[in-house]
Design a protein around this motif. Structure first.
Motif, PDB file in Angstrom:
ATOM      1  N   GLU A 111       0.875  -1.199   0.002  1.00 18.39           N
ATOM      2  CA  GLU A 111       0.015   0.061   0.061  1.00 18.39           C
ATOM      3  C   GLU A 111       0.933   1.272   0.006  1.00 18.39           C
ATOM      4  OE1 GLU A 111      -3.980  -1.676   2.339  1.00 18.39           O
ATOM      5  OE2 GLU A 111      -2.160  -0.880   3.597  1.00 18.39           O
ATOM      6  N   HIS A 112       2.020   1.062   0.725  1.00 20.61           N
ATOM      7  CA  HIS A 112       2.975   2.352   0.699  1.00 20.61           C
ATOM      8  C   HIS A 112       3.341   2.711  -0.600  1.00 20.61           C
ATOM      9  CE1 HIS A 112       5.831   5.160   2.640  1.00 20.61           C
ATOM     10  NE2 HIS A 112       6.724   4.638   1.621  1.00 20.61           N
ATOM     11  N   TYR A 113       3.538   2.054  -1.347  1.00 28.53           N
ATOM     12  CA  TYR A 113       4.090   2.131  -2.752  1.00 28.53           C
ATOM     13  C   TYR A 113       3.027   2.240  -3.884  1.00 28.53           C
ATOM     14  CZ  TYR A 113       8.793   1.596  -0.585  1.00 28.53           C
ATOM     15  OH  TYR A 113      10.011   1.715  -0.063  1.00 28.53           O
ATOM     16  N   ALA A 114       1.855   2.111  -3.582  1.00 32.13           N
ATOM     17  CA  ALA A 114       0.745   2.065  -4.492  1.00 32.13           C
ATOM     18  C   ALA A 114       0.642   3.240  -5.182  1.00 32.13           C
ATOM     19  CB  ALA A 114      -0.534   1.704  -3.782  1.00 32.13           C
ATOM     20  N   ALA A 115       0.273   3.234  -6.443  1.00 34.38           N
ATOM     21  CA  ALA A 115      -0.003   4.415  -7.186  1.00 34.38           C
ATOM     22  C   ALA A 115      -1.540   4.852  -7.153  1.00 34.38           C
ATOM     23  CB  ALA A 115       0.280   4.278  -8.511  1.00 34.38           C
ATOM     24  N   GLU A 116      -2.193   3.928  -6.730  1.00 36.71           N
ATOM     25  CA  GLU A 116      -3.745   3.868  -6.622  1.00 36.71           C
ATOM     26  C   GLU A 116      -4.305   2.630  -5.792  1.00 36.71           C
ATOM     27  OE1 GLU A 116      -7.898   4.751  -9.123  1.00 36.71           O
ATOM     28  OE2 GLU A 116      -5.815   4.357 -10.138  1.00 36.71           O
ATOM     29  N   LEU A 117      -5.518   2.941  -4.910  1.00 39.20           N
ATOM     30  CA  LEU A 117      -5.905   1.650  -4.575  1.00 39.20           C
ATOM     31  C   LEU A 117      -7.434   1.736  -4.944  1.00 39.20           C
ATOM     32  CD1 LEU A 117      -4.095   2.069  -0.759  1.00 39.20           C
ATOM     33  CD2 LEU A 117      -3.726   0.299  -2.627  1.00 39.20           C
ATOM     34  N   ARG A 118      -8.067   0.579  -5.036  1.00 41.39           N
ATOM     35  CA  ARG A 118      -9.363   0.588  -5.394  1.00 41.39           C
ATOM     36  C   ARG A 118      -9.764  -0.855  -4.372  1.00 41.39           C
ATOM     37  NH1 ARG A 118     -10.652  -0.638 -11.430  1.00 41.39           N
ATOM     38  NH2 ARG A 118     -12.737  -0.444 -10.870  1.00 41.39           N
TER      39      ARG A 118
END
Length: 283
Positions: A106-113
């Motif tokens: 999650e820390h490195y995510a560009a986006e979360l769905r």
């Protein structure tokens, strides 16, 4: 570069992507090692994530494997280098490895769905709501285990509050909003917290109401974690045995379609907020 006997999810993914590039080039590990001037064992260690690799080495590998996708190459180079410790590392001796890997992802995510049917998304949970959930885990957790999981969950929420927050879309079934974990006061406060979070410009909350005939969701929570390029996306599923991570092309396509379908059957953000307010009033 240093080796690791316990590579992180990010290190394993980098190695797996380098292996994909090698296989797409039609090279065996021994042929790649000969072409690159290294030992076959080193290729194997890099591809398993047990041996750190530099950005320059990734570019060398990409050239040897005839990879012309520069966006992918640059995304892979961003994943390189020695092990950088994050706040989640302090939990490696206290929590299942999947939960620690999820925080890193999650820390490195560009986006979360995310899409959930019977639970509130973890990144939108209040402390009291999360504590009530952990107290209901079977087999029961010890109090110190509950506290470790609780602080870890709250720290994960930091990605929504940092200077450059992660874009976040949560699709929640109405059933999850009516579960009432922790009693009325906790439940109402939880719903109000979701309303507050939904007002943030980078947070979108959409509710799937009861009665949608074409709803084709899944009972397990889905986290779709976007990478810097689509090839580096990851799906995380909540299961009875812990976190499950998927990154196969067909798997990613399947769960993108599931989330797309849930979002298409959800209310728009304004109507979703109205429904949440009505549920909070009814509790």
């Amino acid at each position: 570069m240093p080796s690791s006997t316990n590579p992180t999810l990010r290190q394993r993914r980098l190695g797996a992507e380098l292996r994909k590039l090698r296989e797409q080039a039609g090279l065996t590990s021994s042929a790649a090692a000969e072409q690159l001037g290294v030992k076959q064992a080193q290729i194997s260690s890099i591809e398993s994530g047990r041996y750190a690799v530099s950005a320059d080495r990734v570019r060398t590998f990409a050239r040897a494997y005839h990879c012309a996708d520069q966006a992918l190459v640059e995304a892979l180079t961003a994943m390189t280098g020695g092990r950088t410790r994050g706040w989640w590392d302090e939990y490696r001796d206290h929590l299942p490895v999947g939960l620690v890997d999820l925080a890193e992802l999650e820390h490195y995510a560009a986006e979360l769905r995310v899409a959930l049917v019977i639970h509130i998304p973890a990144l939108l949970q209040t402390t009291d709501h999360a504590r009530a959930l952990f107290r209901g885990v079977f087999p029961p957790l010890q109090q110190y285990e509950i506290e470790h999981r609780l602080t870890h969950r709250i720290k994960r929420q930091g990605i929504l509050h940092r200077e450059t927050p992660t874009p976040y879309t949560a699709t929640i079934h109405e059933a999850a909003l009516r579960m009432g974990y922790g009693g009325r006061d906790v439940a109402v406060t939880q719903l109000r917290h979701i309303l507050d979070m939904s007002e943030l410009p980078h947070v979108t909350v959409r509710v799937v109401p009861f009665g949608r005939e074409s709803f084709h969701g899944t009972g397990q929570g889905i986290d779709y974690v976007a990478g810097a390029v689509r090839q580096l996306d990851t799906v995380q599923l909540d299961t009875h045995h812990g976190c499950e991570f998927l990154d196969g092309e067909a798997q990613l396509g399947k769960y993108r379609a599931v989330i797309d379908h849930m979002e298409a059957n959800a209310l728009d953000p304004d109507d979703s907020r109205d429904l949440i307010r009505r549920i909070a009033h009814d509790l």
